[in-house]
Design an enzyme around this catalytic site. Structure first.
Site, PDB file in Angstrom:
ATOM      1  CD  GLU A 114      -2.884   1.074   0.078  1.00  8.10           C
ATOM      2  OE1 GLU A 114      -3.509   0.024  -0.182  1.00  8.10           O
ATOM      3  OE2 GLU A 114      -2.995   2.097  -0.611  1.00  8.10           O
ATOM      4  CB  SER A 115       3.631   2.491   2.102  1.00 12.71           C
ATOM      5  OG  SER A 115       4.421   1.336   2.102  1.00 12.71           O
TER       6      SER A 115
ATOM      7  CE  LYS B  85     -13.775   4.087  -8.202  1.00  9.88           C
ATOM      8  NZ  LYS B  85     -14.174   5.135  -7.249  1.00  9.88           N
TER       9      LYS B  85
ATOM     10  CD  GLU C 240     -14.066  -1.897   0.659  1.00 13.97           C
ATOM     11  OE1 GLU C 240     -15.179  -1.352   0.526  1.00 13.97           O
ATOM     12  OE2 GLU C 240     -12.991  -1.318   0.405  1.00 13.97           O
TER      13      GLU C 240
HETATM   14  N1  LIG Z   1      -9.883  -0.027  -7.660  1.00 17.25           N
HETATM   15  C1  LIG Z   1     -10.845  -0.244  -6.818  1.00 17.25           C
HETATM   16  O1  LIG Z   1     -12.012  -0.158  -7.158  1.00 17.25           O
HETATM   17  C2  LIG Z   1     -10.512  -0.602  -5.394  1.00 17.25           C
HETATM   18  C3  LIG Z   1     -11.527  -1.007  -4.523  1.00 17.25           C
HETATM   19  C4  LIG Z   1     -11.194  -1.371  -3.226  1.00 17.25           C
HETATM   20  C5  LIG Z   1      -9.875  -1.341  -2.805  1.00 17.25           C
HETATM   21  N2  LIG Z   1      -8.921  -0.912  -3.691  1.00 17.25           N
HETATM   22  C6  LIG Z   1      -7.525  -0.871  -3.272  1.00 17.25           C
HETATM   23  O2  LIG Z   1      -7.111  -2.175  -2.904  1.00 17.25           O
HETATM   24  C7  LIG Z   1      -6.046  -2.081  -1.981  1.00 17.25           C
HETATM   25  C8  LIG Z   1      -6.267  -3.029  -0.838  1.00 17.25           C
HETATM   26  O3  LIG Z   1      -6.314  -4.328  -1.352  1.00 17.25           O
HETATM   27  P1  LIG Z   1      -5.958  -5.582  -0.437  1.00 17.25           P
HETATM   28  O4  LIG Z   1      -6.647  -5.478   0.853  1.00 17.25           O
HETATM   29  O5  LIG Z   1      -6.207  -6.758  -1.298  1.00 17.25           O
HETATM   30  O6  LIG Z   1      -4.418  -5.386  -0.113  1.00 17.25           O
HETATM   31  P2  LIG Z   1      -3.077  -5.970  -0.770  1.00 17.25           P
HETATM   32  O7  LIG Z   1      -3.167  -6.017  -2.227  1.00 17.25           O
HETATM   33  O8  LIG Z   1      -1.979  -5.179  -0.158  1.00 17.25           O
HETATM   34  O9  LIG Z   1      -3.017  -7.468  -0.238  1.00 17.25           O
HETATM   35  C9  LIG Z   1      -2.872  -7.707   1.117  1.00 17.25           C
HETATM   36  C10 LIG Z   1      -1.721  -8.672   1.423  1.00 17.25           C
HETATM   37  O10 LIG Z   1      -2.148 -10.001   1.174  1.00 17.25           O
HETATM   38  C11 LIG Z   1      -1.202 -10.679   0.357  1.00 17.25           C
HETATM   39  N3  LIG Z   1      -1.967 -11.687  -0.376  1.00 17.25           N
HETATM   40  C12 LIG Z   1      -2.686 -11.514  -1.496  1.00 17.25           C
HETATM   41  N4  LIG Z   1      -3.382 -12.628  -1.780  1.00 17.25           N
HETATM   42  C13 LIG Z   1      -3.075 -13.534  -0.826  1.00 17.25           C
HETATM   43  C14 LIG Z   1      -3.493 -14.848  -0.571  1.00 17.25           C
HETATM   44  N5  LIG Z   1      -4.416 -15.472  -1.340  1.00 17.25           N
HETATM   45  N6  LIG Z   1      -2.989 -15.491   0.498  1.00 17.25           N
HETATM   46  C15 LIG Z   1      -2.093 -14.873   1.314  1.00 17.25           C
HETATM   47  N7  LIG Z   1      -1.681 -13.605   1.138  1.00 17.25           N
HETATM   48  C16 LIG Z   1      -2.177 -12.941   0.075  1.00 17.25           C
HETATM   49  C17 LIG Z   1      -0.603  -9.569  -0.467  1.00 17.25           C
HETATM   50  O11 LIG Z   1       0.626  -9.942  -1.030  1.00 17.25           O
HETATM   51  C18 LIG Z   1      -0.502  -8.466   0.570  1.00 17.25           C
HETATM   52  O12 LIG Z   1       0.635  -8.669   1.366  1.00 17.25           O
HETATM   53  C19 LIG Z   1      -5.999  -0.623  -1.548  1.00 17.25           C
HETATM   54  O13 LIG Z   1      -4.918   0.005  -2.194  1.00 17.25           O
HETATM   55  C20 LIG Z   1      -7.294  -0.051  -2.035  1.00 17.25           C
HETATM   56  O14 LIG Z   1      -7.208   1.306  -2.321  1.00 17.25           O
HETATM   57  C21 LIG Z   1      -9.200  -0.562  -4.959  1.00 17.25           C
HETATM   58 ZN   LIG Z   2     -12.798   0.424  -0.524  1.00 18.66          ZN
END
Ligand SMILES: NC(=O)c1ccc[n+]([C@@H]2O[C@H](COP(=O)([O-])OP(=O)(O)OC[C@H]3O[C@@H](n4cnc5c(N)ncnc54)[C@H](O)[C@@H]3O)[C@@H](O)[C@H]2O)c1
Ligand SMILES: [Zn+2]
Length: 419
Positions: free
Chosen positions: A107-108, A176, A218
């Site tokens: 994220e960062s 998006k 969510e």
């Molecule tokens: N574009 C959009 O419409 C939209 C909507 C919601 C969120 N987002 C964005 O999504 C991001 C958050 O996504 P997130 O929560 O998936 O975070 P992330 O992508 O950072 O994943 C979280 C962690 O889980 C790990 N991981 C992924 N799949 C795994 C699995 N199956 N098993 C074990 N580990 C796994 C990843 O490597 C990471 O360390 C934010 O940046 C947010 O802004 C975008």
């Molecule tokens: Zn969201």
């Protein structure tokens, strides 16, 4: 385009070429004003499957056809599923021209640099106009790849394979794609619909508990603004699902996710490019949350910040007489029962208030704060309905209700957050 000379001849009613929809001569001058109509019709397929990476599952293979592709994996996915992925793409019938890259971004570091990293790899792989970028990972990987796909060759297809709960119910199905920029969360990006979203809940088996809970936020968002049944399902089954790594009760696991996905898609479909209206139900939980994420240096996860935003928005609705006390209590209790926090002990109300200016820019000049009016209903508040004092009172009430349990528990946050 029919070139019309500057003479007294009347402009034709229709012009050949289809794209120029009208032309008028500016009175008394030799200039013409032409209007160009352009539109892109995009079809996004959302496919639900199980065992996506088992060689006998044709879903991904069929989506690719005979096209080359760049497959981008997050490090955790590479570590956990790398062998499955190799085996899948090594199987007969899969396009041989598949290149891989591991995208080490969190994220960062969800920034434009990450997007350019993928674009560089796409270029070195010789990825052509109809060849997709395939993101297999969480929301960070999906966001970066979606934006890279929008930019490479001014747009190539992309396929999202979300592997986190946030990805399955949100980032992996939306159109998006954005990255953080200038100290702002998801500040620059594109609307570039994925060609396919391939959803497989089997990926959740390896997801750490904190990320499961993070994703539930969510789903809570969707339930409160539009689906009372989903809220009921969360209340009865979500805790057990987290405890069991999203295995049990099995029927509830699929029901919860698909009901949330269906709700999300039907909301998005009404205003996919956000140009029809800046009042969007799915913005619930996403007004105050960027402040928590950015100010904590992203030690607060996206869903954790969304949960605190939901709590604050609900508290605001309660204090303005828009939400009955027992509904407010049900919302706050659910958030706490799931192991999410209602508020961040380090919140600066002044800074939180100041952060709303950027949100208002994004929503074309007003806040359009989504607040619940019942379980399953909502309305929108303009900035005039809020004040710094109201935010202070509501935050105070949330703290009084108890947030210590979260910040002192095993979230790994206690050293970064004052209690
Ligand atoms: N574009 C959009 O419409 C939209 C909507 C919601 C969120 N987002 C964005 O999504 C991001 C958050 O996504 P997130 O929560 O998936 O975070 P992330 O992508 O950072 O994943 C979280 C962690 O889980 C790990 N991981 C992924 N799949 C795994 C699995 N199956 N098993 C074990 N580990 C796994 C990843 O490597 C990471 O360390 C934010 O940046 C947010 O802004 C975008
Ligand atoms: Zn969201």
């Amino acid at each position: 385009v029919n070139v019309v000379q500057d003479n007294d001849a009347a402009l034709p009613d229709t012009l050949p070429g289809g794209q120029v929809s009208s032309a008028t001569r500016l009175r008394g001058s030799g200039e013409y004003s032409l209007q160009l109509t352009s539109g892109l019709y995009r079809l996004q397929h959302v496919k639900v499957t199980r065992g996506l990476l088992t060689p006998r599952n044709p879903t991904l293979r069929d989506c690719l056809g005979d096209r080359s592709a760049l497959v981008v994996l997050s490090p955790a996915v590479h570590r956990l599923y790398g062998r499955h992925i190799e085996r899948y793409f090594g199987a007969p019938g899969v396009s041989p021209a598949v290149e891989f890259m591991v995208l080490d971004r969190t994220e960062s570091s969800k920034t434009l640099d990450g997007v350019l990293e993928v674009c560089r790899r796409a270029a070195s792989a010789g990825l052509r106009r109809t060849s997709p970028i395939v993101a297999i990972g969480g929301g960070v990987c999906c966001d970066i790849c979606g934006l890279a796909a929008a930019l490479h060759h001014r747009g190539v297809p992309h396929i999202k394979v979300p592997t986190t709960l946030v990805g399955l119910v949100d980032a992996g199905i939306g159109i998006k794609n954005a990255v953080n920029y200038g100290g702002r969360k998801s500040a620059i990006g594109s609307f570039h619909p994925p060609e396919y979203s391939l959803l497989d809940i089997d990926f959740l088996a390896s997801l750490p508990r904190r990320h499961l809970v993070n994703g539930l936020a969510e789903i809570v968002k969707m339930a409160i603004v539009s689906d009372a049944d989903l809220f009921g399902l969360l209340s009865t089954d979500a805790v057990a699902l987290v405890e069991s790594g999203f295995h049990q009760p099995a029927a509830a696991a699929t029901q919860l996710i698909w009901q949330s996905v269906a709700g999300m898609l039907s909301e998005l479909a009404q205003n996919p490019f956000e140009n029809a209206d800046f009042r969007r139900k799915v913005d619930f939980g996403h007004t105050f949350s960027p402040y928590f994420e950015v100010t904590s240096g992203y030690s607060i996860l996206h869903g954790e910040a969304v949960a605190m935003d939901i709590a604050l928005s609900a508290e605001i609705a309660g204090s303005r007489g828009l939400l009955a006390a027992d509904d407010l209590d049900r919302i706050l209790s659910l958030i706490q029962d799931l192991g999410l926090s209602l508020a961040w002990p380090r919140t600066s109300i002044d800074a939180l208030w100041a952060s709303l200016a950027g949100i208002m820019d994004h929503r074309n000049g007003d806040l359009h704060l989504v607040v619940p009016t019942s379980i399953g209903g909502c309305e929108y508040l303009g900035i005039e309905a809020l004040s710094l004092e109201l935010l202070r009172e509501c935050t105070f009430r949330l703290h009084r209700r108890g947030t210590d349990r979260f910040w002192t528990s095993a979230h790994g946050l206690s050293d970064s957050v004052g209690v």
